[in-house]
Scaffold this motif. Structure first.
Motif, PDB file in Angstrom:
ATOM      1  N   ARG A 158       0.836  -1.191   0.000  1.00 20.88           N
ATOM      2  CA  ARG A 158       0.000   0.000   0.000  1.00 20.88           C
ATOM      3  C   ARG A 158       0.877   1.250   0.000  1.00 20.88           C
ATOM      4  O   ARG A 158       1.957   1.264   0.598  1.00 20.88           O
ATOM      5  CB  ARG A 158      -0.915   0.029   1.228  1.00 20.88           C
ATOM      6  N   GLN A 159       0.397   2.290  -0.643  1.00 22.34           N
ATOM      7  CA  GLN A 159       1.193   3.519  -0.725  1.00 22.34           C
ATOM      8  C   GLN A 159       1.548   4.051   0.659  1.00 22.34           C
ATOM      9  O   GLN A 159       2.669   4.500   0.890  1.00 22.34           O
ATOM     10  CB  GLN A 159       0.421   4.581  -1.514  1.00 22.34           C
ATOM     11  N   GLN A 160       0.603   4.010   1.574  1.00 19.35           N
ATOM     12  CA  GLN A 160       0.847   4.562   2.918  1.00 19.35           C
ATOM     13  C   GLN A 160       1.802   3.700   3.735  1.00 19.35           C
ATOM     14  O   GLN A 160       2.254   4.122   4.807  1.00 19.35           O
ATOM     15  CB  GLN A 160      -0.468   4.757   3.674  1.00 19.35           C
ATOM     16  N   ASP A 161       2.140   2.501   3.233  1.00 16.16           N
ATOM     17  CA  ASP A 161       3.046   1.602   3.963  1.00 16.16           C
ATOM     18  C   ASP A 161       4.462   1.589   3.378  1.00 16.16           C
ATOM     19  O   ASP A 161       5.285   0.760   3.784  1.00 16.16           O
ATOM     20  CB  ASP A 161       2.489   0.172   3.956  1.00 16.16           C
ATOM     21  N   LEU A 162       4.756   2.470   2.451  1.00 12.84           N
ATOM     22  CA  LEU A 162       6.081   2.495   1.837  1.00 12.84           C
ATOM     23  C   LEU A 162       7.123   2.952   2.862  1.00 12.84           C
ATOM     24  O   LEU A 162       7.118   4.094   3.308  1.00 12.84           O
ATOM     25  CB  LEU A 162       6.090   3.424   0.622  1.00 12.84           C
ATOM     26  N   ASP A 163       8.006   2.056   3.218  1.00 16.91           N
ATOM     27  CA  ASP A 163       9.081   2.355   4.166  1.00 16.91           C
ATOM     28  C   ASP A 163      10.200   3.066   3.395  1.00 16.91           C
ATOM     29  O   ASP A 163      10.814   2.468   2.507  1.00 16.91           O
ATOM     30  CB  ASP A 163       9.598   1.049   4.769  1.00 16.91           C
ATOM     31  N   PRO A 164      10.488   4.338   3.716  1.00 16.77           N
ATOM     32  CA  PRO A 164      11.502   5.068   2.951  1.00 16.77           C
ATOM     33  C   PRO A 164      12.910   4.513   3.095  1.00 16.77           C
ATOM     34  O   PRO A 164      13.812   4.943   2.374  1.00 16.77           O
ATOM     35  CB  PRO A 164      11.404   6.489   3.522  1.00 16.77           C
ATOM     36  N   ARG A 165      13.110   3.541   3.986  1.00 16.36           N
ATOM     37  CA  ARG A 165      14.429   2.912   4.108  1.00 16.36           C
ATOM     38  C   ARG A 165      14.591   1.780   3.096  1.00 16.36           C
ATOM     39  O   ARG A 165      15.725   1.414   2.766  1.00 16.36           O
ATOM     40  CB  ARG A 165      14.629   2.372   5.525  1.00 16.36           C
ATOM     41  N   ARG A 215      -0.041  10.114  -0.809  1.00 22.83           N
ATOM     42  CA  ARG A 215      -0.250   9.154   0.276  1.00 22.83           C
ATOM     43  C   ARG A 215       1.047   8.623   0.864  1.00 22.83           C
ATOM     44  O   ARG A 215       1.018   7.744   1.729  1.00 22.83           O
ATOM     45  CB  ARG A 215      -1.096   7.976  -0.222  1.00 22.83           C
ATOM     46  N   SER A 216       2.157   9.083   0.360  1.00 23.64           N
ATOM     47  CA  SER A 216       3.458   8.573   0.841  1.00 23.64           C
ATOM     48  C   SER A 216       4.473   9.717   0.789  1.00 23.64           C
ATOM     49  O   SER A 216       5.384   9.700  -0.039  1.00 23.64           O
ATOM     50  CB  SER A 216       3.918   7.385  -0.010  1.00 23.64           C
ATOM     51  N   GLN A 217       4.300  10.688   1.661  1.00 24.21           N
ATOM     52  CA  GLN A 217       5.075  11.911   1.572  1.00 24.21           C
ATOM     53  C   GLN A 217       6.541  11.735   1.934  1.00 24.21           C
ATOM     54  O   GLN A 217       7.361  12.599   1.627  1.00 24.21           O
ATOM     55  CB  GLN A 217       4.434  12.981   2.450  1.00 24.21           C
ATOM     56  N   THR A 218       6.903  10.628   2.571  1.00 19.54           N
ATOM     57  CA  THR A 218       8.309  10.395   2.909  1.00 19.54           C
ATOM     58  C   THR A 218       9.057   9.607   1.842  1.00 19.54           C
ATOM     59  O   THR A 218      10.268   9.383   1.977  1.00 19.54           O
ATOM     60  CB  THR A 218       8.429   9.646   4.247  1.00 19.54           C
ATOM     61  N   LEU A 219       8.361   9.179   0.792  1.00 19.44           N
ATOM     62  CA  LEU A 219       9.017   8.416  -0.265  1.00 19.44           C
ATOM     63  C   LEU A 219      10.044   9.292  -0.983  1.00 19.44           C
ATOM     64  O   LEU A 219       9.741  10.409  -1.396  1.00 19.44           O
ATOM     65  CB  LEU A 219       7.987   7.898  -1.270  1.00 19.44           C
ATOM     66  N   VAL A 220      11.251   8.794  -1.152  1.00 23.32           N
ATOM     67  CA  VAL A 220      12.302   9.518  -1.855  1.00 23.32           C
ATOM     68  C   VAL A 220      12.154   9.275  -3.356  1.00 23.32           C
ATOM     69  O   VAL A 220      11.974   8.136  -3.796  1.00 23.32           O
ATOM     70  CB  VAL A 220      13.698   9.072  -1.376  1.00 23.32           C
ATOM     71  N   LEU A 221      12.221  10.353  -4.121  1.00 24.30           N
ATOM     72  CA  LEU A 221      12.095  10.273  -5.570  1.00 24.30           C
ATOM     73  C   LEU A 221      13.294  10.922  -6.233  1.00 24.30           C
ATOM     74  O   LEU A 221      13.839  11.902  -5.732  1.00 24.30           O
ATOM     75  CB  LEU A 221      10.831  11.004  -6.044  1.00 24.30           C
ATOM     76  N   VAL A 222      13.685  10.382  -7.384  1.00 18.72           N
ATOM     77  CA  VAL A 222      14.772  10.975  -8.157  1.00 18.72           C
ATOM     78  C   VAL A 222      14.498  10.682  -9.635  1.00 18.72           C
ATOM     79  O   VAL A 222      13.898   9.658  -9.964  1.00 18.72           O
ATOM     80  CB  VAL A 222      16.143  10.416  -7.718  1.00 18.72           C
TER      81      VAL A 222
END
Length: 387
Positions: free
Chosen positions: A122-129, A154-161
């Protein structure tokens, strides 16, 4: 030991089947999880996609984009195709959002939703580690900030590049970009490749500027929020010309030897400086920016540093410090950096720095994405290592 490795291949052969055969021959018997393909725009992208896709091992995913130049450890190229084969301790889910120019937020939402569904998370369960997102958009739609709102809703801590698929044609009326997602080749879209891995990784960025402590304020913008009408309470182009010490505002355009690229603006976020440079002076005395503007925004003026030296240090010092045993780097290199390098005859020195990188593949893009921000004049990169 958890690790991600990468093998690369490059060809200048024009005929799609011959090019695909050459690329896959160079990769050998490897069975990668994901292959990235960065191809010069003038090629038949549909035939190239079909030829490469048919020759990849079953189960290997394919993503890619058209470019304004292709990168590997041998330098910066034109008219070629660069493949990178990623293997090791990683899983990938792919998502595509279409109709970007009509509803960029929804396109971003759809892309991340589909990528998560492929990985069963789930998007809200994406662990940014453990998760990181790679984003490639049609750069000529100028929708990065809106699509990022959708991806991160729904996943504001997800790192994007990532960065924008591009074209080496400098005529705005003739530019176009295409994105590859497995067997699809599309325009007006955004791709999210969502990685899950226990190997070391880092989303990094490098520019060749140093802060000056001097600031300017965007005091008036147009209704599109892309043009600065006034800076520090004065006509925008005239004020910036005063800052740079140039008499003719036509000299301001990004990529010219005395223009915006010499002293761009940056948004300071904590200790980070995200380059959000002015782009083109307009006939009415305003300045077009690549990103959205808000009245009252204070930006810091940056100063050009040692272009090649700072890029080389990024590869030899910062990457190993930030990512344990770096093995693979996907590079998203700003097309504006190339414009300025051409204008100052420093392309050979810049290309030489790529020899200092870990195994690398990338492209010259139309503006960059880093940590949820639309930035420019920057090299962004997703780096994988080994622990």
């Amino acid at each position: 030991m958890a690790q991600v490795k990468m093998q690369t291949a490059r060809t200048t052969l024009k005929e799609p089947v011959a090019a695909a055969e050459d690329l896959l021959r160079q990769l050998g018997a490897v069975k990668p999880v994901l292959v990235t393909m960065f191809a010069s725009r003038e090629r038949d992208q549909y035939a190239l996609n079909r030829a490469v896709r048919e020759r990849l091992p079953p189960g290997t995913r394919l993503v890619g984009a058209t470019t304004a130049g292709e990168l590997d450890n041998q330098g910066i190229h034109e008219g070629s195709v660069v493949l990178a084969a990623l293997s090791g301790d990683l899983e990938v889910g792919l998502g595509l959002g279409t109709r970007l120019s009509l509803d960029a937020i929804t396109a971003g939402q759809n892309a991340i939703k589909r990528a998560c569904e492929e990985l069963g998370v789930r998007q809200q369960d994406l662990d940014p580690r453990r998760y990181v997102g790679l984003v490639i958009d049609d750069g000529f739609r100028f929708k990065k900030e809106e699509l990022l709102l959708g991806i991160l809703e729904r996943s504001q801590t997800l790192v994007l590049v990532g960065g924008g698929a591009s074209d080496d044609n400098r005529d705005p009326a003739r530019q176009s970009a295409l994105i590859h997602v497995d067997g699809e080749v599309v325009t007006d879209a955004v791709l999210v490749a969502l990685f899950r891995t226990s190997a070391p990784w880092g989303a990094l960025r490098s520019h060749w500027y140093v802060p000056t402590g001097e600031k300017l304020t965007i005091t008036k913008v147009d209704e599109s929020h892309t043009r600065a009408l006034e800076i520090d309470g004065h006509p925008a182009a005239k004020r910036y010309a005063e800052i740079l010490g140039v008499e003719d505002v036509a000299e301001l355009e990004f990529g010219t030897p005395r223009g915006f690229a010499v002293r761009p603006t940056a948004l300071r976020v904590g200790r980070e400086y995200f380059i959000r440079a002015a782009w083109r002076p307009q006939e009415d005395g305003s300045i077009l920016f690549a990103n959205l503007l808000e009245e009252g925004t204070e930006l810091e003026l940056m100063q050009l540093g040692d272009m090649a030296g700072m890029t080389r240090s990024f590869f030899t010092e910062e990457m190993p410090r930030r990512v344990q045993n770096p093995q693979a780097a996907l590079l998203f290199h700003c097309g504006g950096r190339m414009w300025y390098a051409h204008a100052t005859n420093t392309v050979p020195q810049l290309a030489e720095t790529l020899k200092a990188a870990p195994t690398a593949a990338g492209l010259n893009v139309h503006f960059e994405i880093y940590s949820g921000f639309h930035i420019n004049t920057t090299l962004t990169t997703l780096v994988f290592g080994a622990n």
